[in-house]
Design an enzyme around this catalytic site. Structure first.
Site, PDB file in Angstrom:
ATOM      1  N   THR A  44      -5.266  -0.614   4.042  1.00 58.32           N
ATOM      2  CA  THR A  44      -6.265  -0.714   4.806  1.00 58.32           C
ATOM      3  C   THR A  44      -6.289   0.465   6.199  1.00 58.32           C
ATOM      4  O   THR A  44      -7.183   0.883   6.573  1.00 58.32           O
ATOM      5  CB  THR A  44      -6.737  -2.052   5.358  1.00 58.32           C
ATOM      6  OG1 THR A  44      -6.781  -3.098   4.593  1.00 58.32           O
ATOM      7  CG2 THR A  44      -7.764  -1.925   6.541  1.00 58.32           C
ATOM      8  N   TYR A  58     -14.616  -2.532   2.129  1.00 59.95           N
ATOM      9  CA  TYR A  58     -14.159  -1.170   2.478  1.00 59.95           C
ATOM     10  C   TYR A  58     -13.428  -0.908   1.224  1.00 59.95           C
ATOM     11  O   TYR A  58     -12.938  -1.520   0.208  1.00 59.95           O
ATOM     12  CB  TYR A  58     -13.474  -1.025   3.755  1.00 59.95           C
ATOM     13  CG  TYR A  58     -12.521  -1.900   4.082  1.00 59.95           C
ATOM     14  CD1 TYR A  58     -11.104  -1.317   3.479  1.00 59.95           C
ATOM     15  CD2 TYR A  58     -12.632  -2.906   4.736  1.00 59.95           C
ATOM     16  CE1 TYR A  58     -10.033  -2.295   3.749  1.00 59.95           C
ATOM     17  CE2 TYR A  58     -11.470  -3.752   4.942  1.00 59.95           C
ATOM     18  CZ  TYR A  58     -10.143  -3.298   4.404  1.00 59.95           C
ATOM     19  OH  TYR A  58      -9.229  -4.425   4.608  1.00 59.95           O
ATOM     20  N   SER A  91      -2.370  -2.665  -1.279  1.00 59.24           N
ATOM     21  CA  SER A  91      -0.935  -3.469  -1.437  1.00 59.24           C
ATOM     22  C   SER A  91      -0.962  -4.532  -2.180  1.00 59.24           C
ATOM     23  O   SER A  91       0.047  -5.180  -2.649  1.00 59.24           O
ATOM     24  CB  SER A  91      -0.612  -3.853  -0.041  1.00 59.24           C
ATOM     25  OG  SER A  91      -1.152  -4.956   0.577  1.00 59.24           O
ATOM     26  N   THR A 124      -1.973  -4.773   4.285  1.00 54.98           N
ATOM     27  CA  THR A 124      -1.521  -5.955   4.850  1.00 54.98           C
ATOM     28  C   THR A 124      -1.177  -7.089   3.910  1.00 54.98           C
ATOM     29  O   THR A 124      -0.521  -8.046   4.150  1.00 54.98           O
ATOM     30  CB  THR A 124      -2.489  -6.543   5.985  1.00 54.98           C
ATOM     31  OG1 THR A 124      -3.804  -6.771   5.300  1.00 54.98           O
ATOM     32  CG2 THR A 124      -2.545  -5.338   7.215  1.00 54.98           C
ATOM     33  N   ASP A 125      -1.664  -6.961   2.945  1.00 58.07           N
ATOM     34  CA  ASP A 125      -1.745  -8.215   1.774  1.00 58.07           C
ATOM     35  C   ASP A 125      -0.266  -8.628   1.624  1.00 58.07           C
ATOM     36  O   ASP A 125      -0.057  -9.703   1.032  1.00 58.07           O
ATOM     37  CB  ASP A 125      -2.704  -8.010   0.466  1.00 58.07           C
ATOM     38  CG  ASP A 125      -4.219  -8.046   0.732  1.00 58.07           C
ATOM     39  OD1 ASP A 125      -4.641  -8.352   1.811  1.00 58.07           O
ATOM     40  OD2 ASP A 125      -4.815  -7.470   0.027  1.00 58.07           O
ATOM     41  N   LYS A 197       1.181 -13.036   7.009  1.00 61.56           N
ATOM     42  CA  LYS A 197      -0.030 -12.945   7.205  1.00 61.56           C
ATOM     43  C   LYS A 197      -0.958 -14.552   7.144  1.00 61.56           C
ATOM     44  O   LYS A 197      -0.903 -15.096   6.227  1.00 61.56           O
ATOM     45  CB  LYS A 197      -0.666 -11.952   6.159  1.00 61.56           C
ATOM     46  CG  LYS A 197      -2.387 -11.804   6.471  1.00 61.56           C
ATOM     47  CD  LYS A 197      -2.557 -10.889   5.563  1.00 61.56           C
ATOM     48  CE  LYS A 197      -3.994 -10.236   5.836  1.00 61.56           C
ATOM     49  NZ  LYS A 197      -4.553  -9.428   4.805  1.00 61.56           N
ATOM     50  N   GLU A 318      13.356 -34.197  -1.504  1.00 63.07           N
ATOM     51  CA  GLU A 318      12.467 -34.815  -2.466  1.00 63.07           C
ATOM     52  C   GLU A 318      12.781 -34.589  -4.017  1.00 63.07           C
ATOM     53  O   GLU A 318      12.129 -34.836  -4.748  1.00 63.07           O
ATOM     54  CB  GLU A 318      11.054 -33.769  -2.276  1.00 63.07           C
ATOM     55  CG  GLU A 318      10.531 -34.426  -1.054  1.00 63.07           C
ATOM     56  CD  GLU A 318      10.063 -35.614  -0.740  1.00 63.07           C
ATOM     57  OE1 GLU A 318       9.494 -36.414  -1.923  1.00 63.07           O
ATOM     58  OE2 GLU A 318       9.971 -36.093   0.261  1.00 63.07           O
TER      59      GLU A 318
END
Length: 361
Positions: A44, A58, A91, A124-125, A197, A318
């Protein structure tokens, strides 16, 4: 009269010499700028939209690295900046092969005396995943800073330029040496291991919610308040210099009514490891346990992680990890647990050794 002219000439000469000496001293006293290389991968921060108000929908990865640098002329005041376009991708398309290429280039650059730090522009992903991968394989204590943007370069109040400025400032700072791979977003300094993120679109999307950010960037200076105690960079046992590929590791996401289909499919596809992103404290649904047991018997390493996002995953909590021969992910989220397991499998197949690595890194 002659003596007066001579005196005036001498004064003028001394004044000129004083000016030269002062200018020379000022030049010598000027702080030497660090040399920072920007490696661009797209995202981005290099994206463009249809209008200045386009902040979603975008096109990512359209602006080249030289244009990014030219858009922030203030960079020249904090470092000697050069740029390389390594990739030009969104990304979500970042793959293992990209990571290996990037890591090798980073290590090659940092081995040079003329390079003091590196900034990596990134979508950013998957930024947090690339940051953690590099945190484990970079073989230098010099600063490596990842940076992205939540708004494209054409948007009103685009965050890319200030993020890029801050990241270069951080990479050029002696205070960042030895801190591991860092993420500079929204005037904050985050550590690669723990940042994630947390929002789809807001500027404060990157956070370390539980363990806390490392510091801030304010007034042209980084301020550190804490650092990660987990081993990183020069202190890890991982070396990718000769690697051409990474072992196949997949993530199985748990949910109500989950069955064994995904586990069976990944094993059939040749996975060497599976991260089980369980509910709660990494709980295993009864329908999935037989498939995970069968996978382990075939040599597939199983790591129990949690989809919750915070907290330590308790070994033998667990599930009886000792009996099942599974590994607990500690505080790593599933996507980062996958990265550590891939690298661990390049060293060993022992679940005891892999568990040690999860408690080390």
């Amino acid at each position: 009269m002659l003596h007066q002219k001579t005196a005036q000439s001498m004064i003028a000469l001394f004044g000129f010499l004083f000016f030269i000496a002062t200018a020379s001293h000022a030049k010598d006293a000027a702080p030497k700028l660090a040399n920072v290389t920007i490696l661009a991968t797209g995202g981005t921060i290099a994206g463009t939209g249809a209008s200045s108000t386009t902040t979603v929908g975008y096109t990512a990865a359209t602006v080249g690295v030289q244009s990014l640098i030219q858009a922030v002329p203030e960079l020249a005041k904090v470092a000697n900046v050069t740029g390389e376009q390594v990739f030009q991708i969104a990304s979500e398309n970042m793959g293992n092969e990209h990571w290996l290429t990037l890591a090798k280039r980073v290590n090659a650059l940092l081995a040079q005396d003329k390079v003091d730090g590196i900034v990596i522009t990134h979508g950013t992903d998957t930024l947090e995943e690339t940051a953690y991968f590099l945190n484990l394989v970079v073989k230098s204590s010099k600063p490596v800073v990842l940076v992205g943007a939540m708004r494209p370069s054409t948007a009103l109040s685009a965050d890319g330029p200030i993020n890029l400025y801050n990241s270069v400032l951080l990479a050029a700072s002696p205070d960042a040496v030895g801190k591991g791979v860092l993420v500079a977003m929204n005037d904050q300094i985050q550590g690669a291991r723990d940042v994630t993120k947390t929002n789809t679109s807001t500027l404060d999307a990157f956070r370390t919610s539980e363990l806390g950010l490392l510091g801030y960037i304010q007034g042209g200076k980084p301020f550190f308040y804490r650092q990660s105690l987990r081993k990183h960079t020069v202190d890890t046992e991982f070396d990718v210099s000769a690697l051409q590929a990474l072992p196949q590791v997949e993530v199985v996401y748990a949910y109500a009514n989950v069955g064994p289909v995904a586990v069976d499919a990944f094993v059939a596809a040749g996975s060497k490891g599976i991260i089980h992103a369980g509910v709660g404290d990494g709980s295993l649904a009864a329908k999935v346990v037989p498939a995970l047991k069968a996978a382990r018997k075939k040599g597939v390493v199983i790591v129990r992680a949690s989809r919750v996002g915070q907290g330590i995953l308790a070994r033998n909590g667990e599930a009886n990890d000792d009996q099942l021969d599974f590994v607990a992910a500690d505080t790593l989220n599933p996507q980062k647990a996958r990265i550590l397991l891939m690298l661990a499998l390049t060293k060993t197949g022992s679940t005891k050794e892999i568990q040690r690595m999860f408690y080390t890194y």
